[in-house]
Design a protein around this motif. Sequence first.
Motif, PDB file in Angstrom:
ATOM      1  N   LYS A 257      -0.655  16.516   4.735  1.00 30.41           N
ATOM      2  CA  LYS A 257       0.526  17.165   5.196  1.00 30.41           C
ATOM      3  C   LYS A 257      -0.403  18.584   4.510  1.00 30.41           C
ATOM      4  CE  LYS A 257       4.781  16.090   3.677  1.00 30.41           C
ATOM      5  NZ  LYS A 257       5.798  16.185   2.088  1.00 30.41           N
ATOM      6  N   ALA A 258      -1.800  18.562   4.347  1.00 31.53           N
ATOM      7  CA  ALA A 258      -2.319  19.709   3.985  1.00 31.53           C
ATOM      8  C   ALA A 258      -3.009  20.552   5.504  1.00 31.53           C
ATOM      9  CB  ALA A 258      -3.792  18.934   3.186  1.00 31.53           C
ATOM     10  N   LEU A 259      -2.332  20.285   6.651  1.00 30.03           N
ATOM     11  CA  LEU A 259      -3.007  20.506   7.806  1.00 30.03           C
ATOM     12  C   LEU A 259      -1.873  21.486   8.563  1.00 30.03           C
ATOM     13  CD1 LEU A 259      -4.461  17.529   9.951  1.00 30.03           C
ATOM     14  CD2 LEU A 259      -5.486  19.067   9.490  1.00 30.03           C
ATOM     15  N   GLY A 260      -0.659  21.048   7.547  1.00 29.87           N
ATOM     16  CA  GLY A 260       0.262  22.106   7.885  1.00 29.87           C
ATOM     17  C   GLY A 260       0.799  21.792   9.044  1.00 29.87           C
ATOM     18  N   GLU A 261       1.636  22.939   9.950  1.00 30.31           N
ATOM     19  CA  GLU A 261       2.406  22.139  10.892  1.00 30.31           C
ATOM     20  C   GLU A 261       1.517  21.153  12.023  1.00 30.31           C
ATOM     21  OE1 GLU A 261       5.914  23.318  11.114  1.00 30.31           O
ATOM     22  OE2 GLU A 261       5.465  23.302   8.892  1.00 30.31           O
ATOM     23  N   ALA A 262       0.758  21.038  12.127  1.00 24.53           N
ATOM     24  CA  ALA A 262      -0.439  20.474  13.386  1.00 24.53           C
ATOM     25  C   ALA A 262       0.693  19.199  13.151  1.00 24.53           C
ATOM     26  CB  ALA A 262      -1.726  20.125  12.279  1.00 24.53           C
ATOM     27  N   PRO A 263       0.289  18.763  14.282  1.00 25.33           N
ATOM     28  CA  PRO A 263       0.971  17.113  15.093  1.00 25.33           C
ATOM     29  C   PRO A 263       0.902  16.803  14.151  1.00 25.33           C
ATOM     30  CG  PRO A 263       0.235  17.908  16.476  1.00 25.33           C
ATOM     31  CD  PRO A 263      -0.417  18.956  15.744  1.00 25.33           C
ATOM     32  N   SER A 264      -0.840  16.028  13.257  1.00 24.90           N
ATOM     33  CA  SER A 264      -0.736  15.289  12.743  1.00 24.90           C
ATOM     34  C   SER A 264       0.454  14.156  11.821  1.00 24.90           C
ATOM     35  CB  SER A 264      -1.932  14.915  11.482  1.00 24.90           C
ATOM     36  OG  SER A 264      -2.730  15.837  12.242  1.00 24.90           O
ATOM     37  N   VAL A 265      -0.003  12.920  11.635  1.00 29.75           N
ATOM     38  CA  VAL A 265       1.101  12.711  11.102  1.00 29.75           C
ATOM     39  C   VAL A 265       0.318  11.221  10.330  1.00 29.75           C
ATOM     40  CG1 VAL A 265       3.372  12.454  11.993  1.00 29.75           C
ATOM     41  CG2 VAL A 265       1.505  10.551  12.775  1.00 29.75           C
ATOM     42  N   GLY A 266       0.435  10.321   8.636  1.00 26.84           N
ATOM     43  CA  GLY A 266      -0.291   9.270   7.880  1.00 26.84           C
ATOM     44  C   GLY A 266       0.511   8.751   7.991  1.00 26.84           C
ATOM     45  N   THR A 267       0.615   7.614   7.560  1.00 29.38           N
ATOM     46  CA  THR A 267       1.894   6.562   6.874  1.00 29.38           C
ATOM     47  C   THR A 267       0.962   5.930   6.409  1.00 29.38           C
ATOM     48  OG1 THR A 267       2.968   7.238   9.137  1.00 29.38           O
ATOM     49  CG2 THR A 267       3.898   5.245   7.915  1.00 29.38           C
ATOM     50  N   VAL A 268       1.628   4.778   5.305  1.00 26.98           N
ATOM     51  CA  VAL A 268       1.807   3.502   4.345  1.00 26.98           C
ATOM     52  C   VAL A 268       2.236   2.992   4.968  1.00 26.98           C
ATOM     53  CG1 VAL A 268       0.082   2.557   3.326  1.00 26.98           C
ATOM     54  CG2 VAL A 268      -0.938   4.850   2.917  1.00 26.98           C
ATOM     55  N   GLY A 269       1.768   1.576   5.686  1.00 30.06           N
ATOM     56  CA  GLY A 269       2.961   0.655   6.060  1.00 30.06           C
ATOM     57  C   GLY A 269       3.084  -0.575   5.822  1.00 30.06           C
ATOM     58  N   ILE A 270       1.666  -0.609   5.340  1.00 28.72           N
ATOM     59  CA  ILE A 270       1.455  -1.795   4.744  1.00 28.72           C
ATOM     60  C   ILE A 270       1.008  -1.606   3.338  1.00 28.72           C
ATOM     61  CG2 ILE A 270       0.139  -4.030   4.680  1.00 28.72           C
ATOM     62  CD1 ILE A 270       0.410  -3.729   7.905  1.00 28.72           C
ATOM     63  N   LEU A 271       1.706  -2.583   1.662  1.00 30.17           N
ATOM     64  CA  LEU A 271       1.360  -2.551   0.635  1.00 30.17           C
ATOM     65  C   LEU A 271       1.096  -3.803   0.411  1.00 30.17           C
ATOM     66  CD1 LEU A 271       0.262  -1.455  -1.558  1.00 30.17           C
ATOM     67  CD2 LEU A 271       2.294   0.139  -2.097  1.00 30.17           C
ATOM     68  N   HIS A 272       0.491  -4.690   0.037  1.00 34.60           N
ATOM     69  CA  HIS A 272       0.724  -6.369  -0.846  1.00 34.60           C
ATOM     70  C   HIS A 272       0.099  -5.905  -1.803  1.00 34.60           C
ATOM     71  CE1 HIS A 272       1.867  -7.898   3.294  1.00 34.60           C
ATOM     72  NE2 HIS A 272       0.867  -7.642   3.436  1.00 34.60           N
ATOM     73  N   VAL A 273       0.568  -6.689  -2.812  1.00 32.29           N
ATOM     74  CA  VAL A 273       0.257  -6.690  -4.125  1.00 32.29           C
ATOM     75  C   VAL A 273       0.291  -8.238  -4.468  1.00 32.29           C
ATOM     76  CG1 VAL A 273       0.809  -6.049  -6.424  1.00 32.29           C
ATOM     77  CG2 VAL A 273       1.481  -4.491  -4.916  1.00 32.29           C
ATOM     78  N   GLU A 274      -1.154  -9.087  -5.490  1.00 28.00           N
ATOM     79  CA  GLU A 274      -1.455  -9.797  -6.069  1.00 28.00           C
ATOM     80  C   GLU A 274      -1.887  -9.458  -7.655  1.00 28.00           C
ATOM     81  OE1 GLU A 274      -4.551 -12.448  -3.593  1.00 28.00           O
ATOM     82  OE2 GLU A 274      -3.992 -10.755  -1.639  1.00 28.00           O
ATOM     83  N   PRO A 275      -1.728 -10.343  -8.584  1.00 24.97           N
ATOM     84  CA  PRO A 275      -0.800 -11.484  -7.621  1.00 24.97           C
ATOM     85  C   PRO A 275       0.879 -11.609  -7.597  1.00 24.97           C
ATOM     86  CG  PRO A 275      -0.948 -12.558  -9.982  1.00 24.97           C
ATOM     87  CD  PRO A 275      -2.035 -10.983  -9.765  1.00 24.97           C
ATOM     88  N   CYS A 276       1.777 -10.370  -7.695  1.00 23.69           N
ATOM     89  CA  CYS A 276       2.727  -9.869  -7.479  1.00 23.69           C
ATOM     90  C   CYS A 276       3.770 -11.075  -8.302  1.00 23.69           C
ATOM     91  CB  CYS A 276       2.957 -10.053  -6.820  1.00 23.69           C
ATOM     92  SG  CYS A 276       4.611  -9.178  -5.306  1.00 23.69           S
ATOM     93  N   VAL A 277       3.446 -11.003  -9.778  1.00 24.00           N
ATOM     94  CA  VAL A 277       4.479 -11.331 -10.965  1.00 24.00           C
ATOM     95  C   VAL A 277       4.603 -10.227 -11.608  1.00 24.00           C
ATOM     96  CG1 VAL A 277       3.605 -14.054 -10.301  1.00 24.00           C
ATOM     97  CG2 VAL A 277       2.431 -12.142 -11.907  1.00 24.00           C
ATOM     98  N   MET A 278       5.479 -10.090 -12.842  1.00 25.32           N
ATOM     99  CA  MET A 278       6.224  -9.472 -13.453  1.00 25.32           C
ATOM    100  C   MET A 278       5.517  -9.932 -14.417  1.00 25.32           C
ATOM    101  SD  MET A 278       9.154  -7.725 -13.428  1.00 25.32           S
ATOM    102  CE  MET A 278      10.624  -8.168 -13.101  1.00 25.32           C
ATOM    103  N   ASN A 279       4.325 -10.688 -15.542  1.00 23.74           N
ATOM    104  CA  ASN A 279       3.548  -9.882 -16.357  1.00 23.74           C
ATOM    105  C   ASN A 279       2.398 -10.251 -15.991  1.00 23.74           C
ATOM    106  OD1 ASN A 279       3.781 -12.761 -15.392  1.00 23.74           O
ATOM    107  ND2 ASN A 279       3.962 -14.376 -17.846  1.00 23.74           N
ATOM    108  N   VAL A 280       1.747 -10.234 -15.211  1.00 22.15           N
ATOM    109  CA  VAL A 280      -0.229 -10.003 -14.143  1.00 22.15           C
ATOM    110  C   VAL A 280      -0.112  -8.325 -14.278  1.00 22.15           C
ATOM    111  CG1 VAL A 280      -1.929 -10.536 -13.706  1.00 22.15           C
ATOM    112  CG2 VAL A 280      -0.471 -11.961 -14.105  1.00 22.15           C
TER     113      VAL A 280
END
Length: 415
Positions: A257-280
């Motif tokens: 976004k710091a580029l202003g109106e330039a047609p750059s796009v950035g996406t974080v489409g993947i996020l995996h978490v380990e161990p992915c449980v409530m109490n860790v």
Amino acid sequence: MTGRVSQERLQAEIERFAQIGRTAEGGVTRLAFSPEERQAQQLMGELLAEAGLSVRTDAIGNLFARREGREADLPVLMLGSHLDTVPNGGRFDGALGVIAGLEIMRVLQEQGISTRHPLEVVSFTGEESARFGTGTIGSRAMLGTLNLERFLASRDLHGISAAEAMRQVGLSPEKVTDAQRDPRQIAAFLELHIEQGRILETEQKAVGIVTDIANSTRLAVQVIGRADHSGTTPMPLRKDALVAAAEMVLAVEERVKALGEAPSVGTVGILHVEPCVMNVVPGKASLGIDIRDIDFERKARVVKGVKDRITAIAKQRGVEATIEVLGDGRPVALSPVIIETMRQAAADLGIDARIMVSGAGHDAMNLATVVPAGMIFVPSKEGRSHSHLEWTDFAAIPPGVELLLETLLRLDRSL
Ligand code: GLV
Ligand code: MN
Ligand code: MN
């Protein structure tokens, strides 16, 4: 407009293919090397054979249907797209371009039109990177630019490798190099596609003529913190990988976004978490980042900014971060000769055309590096795509197919 193509026939085929891999929400799931993708390729092969073409499938699973020309020694004029989709994607992305090729072959057959060049309709396999993180698999394999070792070892969400997935549908990973073709066999490549953006709809233009295709840099980031008890570990003593990753996600958005109106796009489409449980406290997080631009140098600057921020965030939070560059593609310019042919043809047919760039990737961007290539867009409703809500009105499709046909016939005469 001359009206040689049939809207009814195009609609019927789009609806027929939308049944293969249909989802409960009315979308389509046909991932690379899935039985659904193979079923769609098979059906398309049968329809093209009925239209009088000779059909073959190559070693990576690309479908080619050939119609001979009057001059046996000329290279082929190739047109097509892909029949695979993202999960719960739309019925037009890719399929439209292959169905348009089929429609054009039917028109040529009906009207007894022969061409100087042989023609080939192609349905490339695995254009979407949705399953293995690598896109345009089929066209890259055809051009010999697929990183085979890395691709065959890559795994989908279920841990199935690309090599295994190929075997499951009867393809031999050992033979992929047989799919390579000498680009000198190809006179030009044409691809019709939905826009997947809002420009044509907003400006009420019938078609887009594409000049450039944006390309992406893809980063895989591993964040290693420390898994700890969520009840006993005081906040100041934590090395929470997910909290660091969350800051990294925001940093991608902020840098682009710091580029202003330039047609750059950035996406974080993947996020995996380990161990992915409530109490860790999360000990590991991995992110998949996709950054695109039409300008290679500007993209490189954004990517550097993102990498620097990731390193700084990791340091500040006391976690480790490794960044792997999975791909760093150059934006591609399409053939000026084809763009001009399309512009003239649209004017002569009375089709209101917009000259534009493509933010999405396409097989045409690989072809364009070695042969003259051109793309035509038809409007997308509200720009929706990679969604089951993707839509294009059936009445908006024939102008794009007419322009594709006219361009093909003009290139047949001029090349
Ligand atoms: C292909 O659909 C892409 O990711 O642009
Ligand atoms: Mn797509
Ligand atoms: Mn597509």
